[in-house]
Design a protein around this motif. Structure first.
Motif, PDB file in Angstrom:
ATOM      1  N   ILE A   1       2.608   2.003  -3.460  1.00 41.96           N
ATOM      2  CA  ILE A   1       1.693   2.458  -4.508  1.00 41.96           C
ATOM      3  C   ILE A   1       1.231   3.882  -4.241  1.00 41.96           C
ATOM      4  O   ILE A   1       1.235   4.737  -5.140  1.00 41.96           O
ATOM      5  N   ALA A   2       0.844   4.178  -2.997  1.00 41.84           N
ATOM      6  CA  ALA A   2       0.387   5.533  -2.664  1.00 41.84           C
ATOM      7  C   ALA A   2       1.492   6.560  -2.861  1.00 41.84           C
ATOM      8  O   ALA A   2       1.264   7.646  -3.420  1.00 41.84           O
TER       9      ALA A   2
ATOM     10  N   SER B   1      -7.960   0.126  -0.645  1.00 44.83           N
ATOM     11  CA  SER B   1      -7.121   0.810   0.340  1.00 44.83           C
ATOM     12  C   SER B   1      -7.499   2.277   0.411  1.00 44.83           C
ATOM     13  O   SER B   1      -7.458   2.981  -0.612  1.00 44.83           O
TER      14      SER B   1
ATOM     15  N   ILE C   1       2.056   7.276  -6.595  1.00 47.55           N
ATOM     16  CA  ILE C   1       1.024   8.138  -7.180  1.00 47.55           C
ATOM     17  C   ILE C   1       1.275   9.596  -6.823  1.00 47.55           C
ATOM     18  O   ILE C   1       1.267  10.485  -7.682  1.00 47.55           O
TER      19      ILE C   1
ATOM     20  N   VAL D   1       0.826  -1.207   0.000  1.00 50.13           N
ATOM     21  CA  VAL D   1       0.000   0.000   0.000  1.00 50.13           C
ATOM     22  C   VAL D   1       0.859   1.255   0.000  1.00 50.13           C
ATOM     23  O   VAL D   1       0.621   2.198  -0.770  1.00 50.13           O
TER      24      VAL D   1
ATOM     25  N   VAL E   1      -4.401   4.444  -0.550  1.00 49.78           N
ATOM     26  CA  VAL E   1      -4.241   4.591  -2.006  1.00 49.78           C
ATOM     27  C   VAL E   1      -5.368   5.441  -2.576  1.00 49.78           C
ATOM     28  O   VAL E   1      -5.141   6.279  -3.465  1.00 49.78           O
ATOM     29  N   GLN E   2      -6.574   5.255  -2.047  1.00 51.38           N
ATOM     30  CA  GLN E   2      -7.717   6.017  -2.561  1.00 51.38           C
ATOM     31  C   GLN E   2      -7.516   7.510  -2.372  1.00 51.38           C
ATOM     32  O   GLN E   2      -7.867   8.313  -3.246  1.00 51.38           O
TER      33      GLN E   2
END
Length: 435
Positions: A254-255, A279, A258, A251, A282-283
């Motif tokens: 990836i976050a 997640s 971004i 998590v 991440v969202q």
């Protein structure tokens, strides 16, 4: 082992002073600490990274500054439960904590063992020009990779490139993946400034693919980046490594990737990866990307399930729907690929079988998967942006102009589950986007 590169490629990465400021602690080189949990902590104007780290007893990974219209929070890595006294010291703020799960994976598979071929790259760089004119096509054949000619004709690539003659120039596409082969001749002149590169898996500035050829995800990111450039050969690729050699990433990685891409000027983010779990960490990163007008393309997954993976599954939601897109896979007959996930919330498809592109160690190889379909859509968006289209509504337009994959009873078992229309059509999309 990572390769050795010139000093230019190893430029020290500087901290952004705008939206995703990354504290110096997370910039140390070497294997990054893997955190058991990650917390989102709302910020107040008097907060500092040092004070917050001391209060929660964790590592501040991101510091998203307060500004009009932006989310104002810190991302904190934890290897212990958040203590009651820490929560009390933060004055009742709505702190969110989730496990730092290693649940994201890059889909698709190298398909050379299924009738494809692996060979040394011989086409020079992908962005081929001759006397200032496009030389991508010769006698109806796609010049850089003739093996993809039928595939590109299916989505009307040649006509699309004629409608967008800048071919993606001025547009940066962040490829968050397993890294790429940075030294591959196909990427000559096609990568963003080295100061924008990042390897979140190894915690350095060299997002080079690692692994053994033909094993795991080695070559996945190189293939994905190469597909973007075949569609939009003058775009720039920002290589960001967030997946390991086995194709997995957590998590936090990836976050962070971004947010990094958004802070360093990417207009498009390609996520040829997914998870069965949603997640919030991440969202919120995806929300920050949407707030900045960055377009995000995600693959639907390869389990042949009536459910698409996250974040593709939230691409049409109200929060990020105007800037996100989910993509599944069909074959050259517009029939659903045997592996592709499908669902009523899948927005469109593209041909994702036997797609040839650069491969590590100076080679080329074919891969199949929804991971290969997604970068076709990313390339399409890059063409449109370079031709003067604005980002607002562009992801809606590309799916609305898609070719119908349900005519004459085709895909009857998947009616309405391969997008409202279906398959990417570059001629139709760009005719609407730039005229």
């Amino acid at each position: 082992m990572k390769r050795t590169y010139s000093p230019l490629m190893l430029l020290t990465l500087t901290l952004a002073t705008a939206c995703s400021n990354v504290p110096p602690a997370s910039q140390a080189q070497g294997t990054p600490e893997r955190f058991g949990h990650v917390a989102i902590v709302p910020l107040q104007s008097s907060d500092t990274p040092e004070d917050l780290a001391q209060i929660v007893g964790g590592t501040v990974l991101e510091w998203n500054d307060c500004a009009a219209g932006e989310h104002c929070s810190a991302l904190v890595g934890l290897n212990h439960d958040l203590k009651a006294q820490s929560v009390g010291a933060l004055k009742g703020r709505d702190i969110y904590v989730e496990p730092n799960r290693d649940v994201f994976g890059g889909g698709g598979a190298m398909t050379a063992t299924m009738g494809g071929k692996i060979s040394m790259w011989s086409g020079g760089k992908i962005s081929m020009w001759s006397g200032g004119k496009i030389s991508m096509w010769s006698g109806g054949v796609f010049a850089p990779l003739p093996e993809n000619t039928a595939l590109w004709k299916k989505i009307n690539l040649e006509q699309g490139q004629l409608l967008a003659p800048r071919l993606g120039a001025g547009v940066t596409v962040a490829v968050i993946d397993s890294g790429i082969d940075l030294a591959h001749p196909a990427f000559e002149g096609a990568l963003s400034d080295p100061g924008t590169w990042r390897d979140f898996y190894s915690n350095d500035g060299v997002p080079q693919e690692e692994g053994t050829f033909g094993v795991g995800a080695y070559g996945h990111g190189t293939n994905v980046a190469g597909i973007v450039l075949q569609v939009a050969p003058q775009a720039k690729i920002m290589p960001l490594r967030a997946l390991g050699p086995d194709g997995s990433g957590d998590v936090v990685m990836i976050a962070q990737a971004i947010d990094w891409a958004v802070a360093r000027g990417a207009q498009i983010i390609n996520l040829s990866l997914g998870s069965t779990e949603v997640s919030k960490v991440v969202q919120e990163a995806l929300q920050r990307a949407s707030d900045q007008g960055v377009l995000v393309v995600s693959s639907a997954g390869n389990e042949d399930r009536n459910k698409i993976t996250y974040p593709a599954a939230v691409a049409e939601t109200r929060e990020v729907g105007n800037s996100s897109l989910s993509v599944g896979s069909v074959d050259l007959n517009d029939l659903k690929s045997s592996f592709s996930n499908y669902a009523s919330n899948l927005e469109m498809v593209a041909p994702g079988e036997q797609v040839y592109a650069p491969a590590p160690e100076g080679r080329m190889a074919a891969w199949s998967g929804t991971s290969m379909a997604a970068p076709m859509a990313s390339g399409a968006l890059a063409l449109a942006l370079s031709a003067g289209a604005g980002p607002a509504g562009l992801t809606n337009l590309v799916k609305q102009t898609a070719a119908n994959v349900y005519s004459n009873g085709a895909n009857a078992a998947y009616a309405g589950k391969l997008g409202e229309q279906g398959r990417l059509d570059l001629k139709a999309f760009l005719s609407s986007a730039v005229h």
